[in-house]
Design a protein around this motif. Structure first.
Motif, PDB file in Angstrom:
ATOM      1  N   SER A  45      21.426 -59.245 -15.337  1.00 30.32           N
ATOM      2  CA  SER A  45      22.471 -58.282 -14.996  1.00 30.32           C
ATOM      3  C   SER A  45      23.027 -57.600 -16.245  1.00 30.32           C
ATOM      4  CB  SER A  45      23.595 -58.991 -14.234  1.00 30.32           C
ATOM      5  OG  SER A  45      24.658 -58.099 -13.969  1.00 30.32           O
ATOM      6  N   VAL A  46      23.340 -58.382 -17.265  1.00 31.49           N
ATOM      7  CA  VAL A  46      23.882 -57.802 -18.496  1.00 31.49           C
ATOM      8  C   VAL A  46      22.843 -56.915 -19.170  1.00 31.49           C
ATOM      9  CG1 VAL A  46      24.773 -58.296 -20.807  1.00 31.49           C
ATOM     10  CG2 VAL A  46      25.523 -59.680 -18.859  1.00 31.49           C
ATOM     11  N   MET A  47      21.609 -57.379 -19.216  1.00 34.56           N
ATOM     12  CA  MET A  47      20.555 -56.577 -19.847  1.00 34.56           C
ATOM     13  C   MET A  47      20.380 -55.248 -19.116  1.00 34.56           C
ATOM     14  SD  MET A  47      19.237 -57.755 -22.618  1.00 34.56           S
ATOM     15  CE  MET A  47      17.745 -56.753 -22.660  1.00 34.56           C
ATOM     16  N   ALA A  48      20.362 -55.272 -17.802  1.00 38.72           N
ATOM     17  CA  ALA A  48      20.185 -54.041 -17.032  1.00 38.72           C
ATOM     18  C   ALA A  48      21.322 -53.061 -17.311  1.00 38.72           C
ATOM     19  CB  ALA A  48      20.101 -54.358 -15.541  1.00 38.72           C
ATOM     20  N   HIS A  49      22.551 -53.581 -17.367  1.00 33.61           N
ATOM     21  CA  HIS A  49      23.715 -52.724 -17.620  1.00 33.61           C
ATOM     22  C   HIS A  49      23.675 -52.133 -19.026  1.00 33.61           C
ATOM     23  CE1 HIS A  49      27.840 -51.276 -17.562  1.00 33.61           C
ATOM     24  NE2 HIS A  49      28.062 -51.941 -18.689  1.00 33.61           N
ATOM     25  N   ALA A  52      20.715 -49.646 -19.504  1.00 35.17           N
ATOM     26  CA  ALA A  52      20.966 -48.389 -18.784  1.00 35.17           C
ATOM     27  C   ALA A  52      21.877 -47.480 -19.601  1.00 35.17           C
ATOM     28  CB  ALA A  52      21.583 -48.676 -17.417  1.00 35.17           C
ATOM     29  N   GLY A  53      22.849 -48.069 -20.278  1.00 34.80           N
ATOM     30  CA  GLY A  53      23.779 -47.274 -21.078  1.00 34.80           C
ATOM     31  C   GLY A  53      23.253 -46.929 -22.455  1.00 34.80           C
ATOM     32  N   GLU A  54      22.369 -47.762 -22.990  1.00 31.61           N
ATOM     33  CA  GLU A  54      21.833 -47.569 -24.332  1.00 31.61           C
ATOM     34  C   GLU A  54      20.411 -48.141 -24.378  1.00 31.61           C
ATOM     35  OE1 GLU A  54      23.485 -48.018 -28.933  1.00 31.61           O
ATOM     36  OE2 GLU A  54      24.356 -49.229 -27.332  1.00 31.61           O
ATOM     37  N   PRO A  55      19.423 -47.349 -23.986  1.00 31.47           N
ATOM     38  CA  PRO A  55      18.046 -47.849 -23.846  1.00 31.47           C
ATOM     39  C   PRO A  55      17.485 -48.527 -25.086  1.00 31.47           C
ATOM     40  CG  PRO A  55      18.245 -45.688 -22.821  1.00 31.47           C
ATOM     41  CD  PRO A  55      19.542 -45.942 -23.539  1.00 31.47           C
ATOM     42  N   ARG A  56      17.944 -48.113 -26.269  1.00 32.59           N
ATOM     43  CA  ARG A  56      17.386 -48.694 -27.496  1.00 32.59           C
ATOM     44  C   ARG A  56      17.706 -50.176 -27.633  1.00 32.59           C
ATOM     45  NH1 ARG A  56      20.626 -49.147 -32.184  1.00 32.59           N
ATOM     46  NH2 ARG A  56      22.832 -48.717 -31.794  1.00 32.59           N
ATOM     47  N   ALA A 134      10.590 -56.092 -19.250  1.00 28.94           N
ATOM     48  CA  ALA A 134      10.490 -55.712 -17.840  1.00 28.94           C
ATOM     49  C   ALA A 134      11.275 -54.437 -17.538  1.00 28.94           C
ATOM     50  CB  ALA A 134      10.992 -56.856 -16.961  1.00 28.94           C
ATOM     51  N   LEU A 135      12.446 -54.291 -18.160  1.00 32.61           N
ATOM     52  CA  LEU A 135      13.272 -53.111 -17.917  1.00 32.61           C
ATOM     53  C   LEU A 135      12.632 -51.827 -18.439  1.00 32.61           C
ATOM     54  CD1 LEU A 135      16.753 -54.662 -18.737  1.00 32.61           C
ATOM     55  CD2 LEU A 135      16.101 -53.653 -16.530  1.00 32.61           C
ATOM     56  N   LEU A 136      11.698 -51.959 -19.381  1.00 35.19           N
ATOM     57  CA  LEU A 136      10.999 -50.792 -19.915  1.00 35.19           C
ATOM     58  C   LEU A 136       9.643 -50.587 -19.243  1.00 35.19           C
ATOM     59  CD1 LEU A 136      11.789 -51.096 -23.739  1.00 35.19           C
ATOM     60  CD2 LEU A 136      12.939 -49.690 -22.011  1.00 35.19           C
ATOM     61  N   GLY A 137       9.428 -51.286 -18.129  1.00 36.27           N
ATOM     62  CA  GLY A 137       8.202 -51.095 -17.358  1.00 36.27           C
ATOM     63  C   GLY A 137       7.082 -52.054 -17.689  1.00 36.27           C
ATOM     64  N   GLY A 138       7.367 -53.048 -18.521  1.00 35.15           N
ATOM     65  CA  GLY A 138       6.352 -54.009 -18.906  1.00 35.15           C
ATOM     66  C   GLY A 138       6.299 -55.206 -17.971  1.00 35.15           C
ATOM     67  N   PRO A 139       5.509 -56.216 -18.326  1.00 32.37           N
ATOM     68  CA  PRO A 139       5.343 -57.395 -17.466  1.00 32.37           C
ATOM     69  C   PRO A 139       6.558 -58.310 -17.505  1.00 32.37           C
ATOM     70  CG  PRO A 139       4.210 -57.731 -19.542  1.00 32.37           C
ATOM     71  CD  PRO A 139       4.715 -56.308 -19.564  1.00 32.37           C
ATOM     72  N   THR A 140       6.589 -59.239 -16.589  1.00 30.08           N
ATOM     73  CA  THR A 140       7.591 -60.303 -16.619  1.00 30.08           C
ATOM     74  C   THR A 140       6.854 -61.628 -16.586  1.00 30.08           C
ATOM     75  OG1 THR A 140       9.646 -61.123 -15.630  1.00 30.08           O
ATOM     76  CG2 THR A 140       7.889 -60.418 -14.116  1.00 30.08           C
ATOM     77  N   TRP A 141       7.542 -62.711 -16.891  1.00 33.33           N
ATOM     78  CA  TRP A 141       6.900 -64.016 -16.932  1.00 33.33           C
ATOM     79  C   TRP A 141       7.963 -65.094 -16.809  1.00 33.33           C
ATOM     80  CZ3 TRP A 141       7.111 -60.513 -20.908  1.00 33.33           C
ATOM     81  CH2 TRP A 141       7.916 -60.842 -22.009  1.00 33.33           C
ATOM     82  N   ALA A 142       7.522 -66.310 -16.453  1.00 35.17           N
ATOM     83  CA  ALA A 142       8.425 -67.456 -16.389  1.00 35.17           C
ATOM     84  C   ALA A 142       8.677 -67.948 -17.810  1.00 35.17           C
ATOM     85  CB  ALA A 142       7.819 -68.565 -15.541  1.00 35.17           C
TER      86      ALA A 142
END
Length: 326
Positions: A45-49, A52-56, A134-142
């Motif tokens: 949640s924090v990462m997404a927020h 979204a506000g500062e992609p870098r 993942a937020l930049l369109g890449g893979p996700t993993w456990a």
């Protein structure tokens, strides 16, 4: 009801008991299922927020994880501030442009409210780097969890020596990664993190001006990069994206750049010479097969994330990521 002095003593006792020796824990994806079941949701949640506000912030957090794991293992030591008694890895030359610390601090603050003295800063960083990809369109993993935080940072000289240089050749890169149990294939996949993010002019100046004559560079690419990177150092020195095609999308364009001799750093282009051989074939495969790259990158990130601190190093779960517990 316990007195305030009794509560304070209990806290000190808990913190004291939390200080253990490195290598005493086995990592597992379900490590916090009972003690902090919402940890992954908080991080996500924090990462997404923030992204979204500062992609870098996404590539910044990913870079933090790399720079943490390569110096005394994945122990959160890169997050420590300097004190009058100890240096900080942040002050080492390769780390002077690191950012993203405030993102990790924000996540940790929420977790300390929800699950006090439970989730390590090293685990927060491991999860946040996964979500950054993942937020930049890449893979996700456990992500295997259960890391502990070191109680000290490496000195600046040791930090510098432990990190790859933008001028390293292939042999030096392979040797550097091998020290951490990562083979040449892991190194090639992990280098794909440079499909996002930026580099300082001083890191690629020698390459675009032909001072590094070991690796061929596409002339039009070199000319474009010189526009923001003057030969003489000065205040106008600019940054450039590693991947000029899709600089904020986690894809395989980095490898397409390498096959076109448009790698930004000498250490990037060192992965591909166009002369055949296993190394070149791997880069060529990733340049045409994004799914293969995504799979191998995720596997290599898990492997890198398992690099432990040195045996016997004092560790704990820090209450604040920038300082040790007292």
């Amino acid at each position: 009801m316990a007195s305030s002095s009794s509560s304070w003593f209990a806290l000190l006792l808990f913190v004291g008991l939390a200080c253990t020796a490195a290598n005493s824990n086995v990592l597992s994806a379900g490590y916090y299922e009972k003690t902090c079941p919402n940890v992954q949701g908080v991080v996500r949640s924090v990462m997404a927020h923030r992204v979204a506000g500062e992609p870098r912030m996404a590539p910044a957090v990913l870079r933090l994880f790399f720079h943490d794991c390569f110096v005394n293992g994945c122990d959160g030591s890169v997050l420590l501030d300097a004190t009058p008694f100890s240096a900080s890895e942040k002050d080492a030359e390769p780390n002077d442009s690191l950012t993203g610390f405030t993102v990790i601090d924000e996540i940790k603050s929420i977790l300390e409210h929800d699950c006090p003295a439970t989730v390590s800063c090293a685990d927060v960083l491991a999860l946040a780097s996964r979500d950054a990809v993942a937020l930049l369109g890449g893979p996700t993993w456990a992500v295997p969890l259960g890391r502990k935080d070191s109680r000290a940072a490496a000195d600046p000289e040791s930090t510098k020596n432990a990190l790859p240089s933008p001028k390293d050749n292939l042999e030096e890169l392979i040797t550097m990664f091998a020290k951490h149990g990562l083979d040449a294939s892991d190194m090639t996949a992990l280098s794909g993190a440079h499909t996002v993010g930026m580099a300082k002019c001083e890191s690629y100046r020698d390459r675009v001006y032909g001072i590094d004559n070991e690796h061929y560079i596409d002339p039009s690419f070199a000319d474009a990069r010189r526009q923001t990177c003057p030969l003489q150092e000065g205040p106008s020195d600019g940054k450039a994206p590693f991947d000029s095609q899709t600089p904020m999308r986690f894809d395989n364009a980095y490898y397409r750049d390498l096959t076109a001799h448009r790698g930004l750093l000498s250490s990037d282009q060192a992965l591909y010479g166009g002369h055949g051989g296993m190394q070149d074939h791997l880069v060529e495969m990733y340049s045409t097969d994004g799914e293969a790259f995504a799979r191998d990158f995720a596997n290599a990130m898990v492997k890198m994330g398992n690099i432990p601190p040195p045996m016997g190093m004092p560790v704990e779960v820090r209450l604040h990521c920038s300082k040790v517990n007292y």
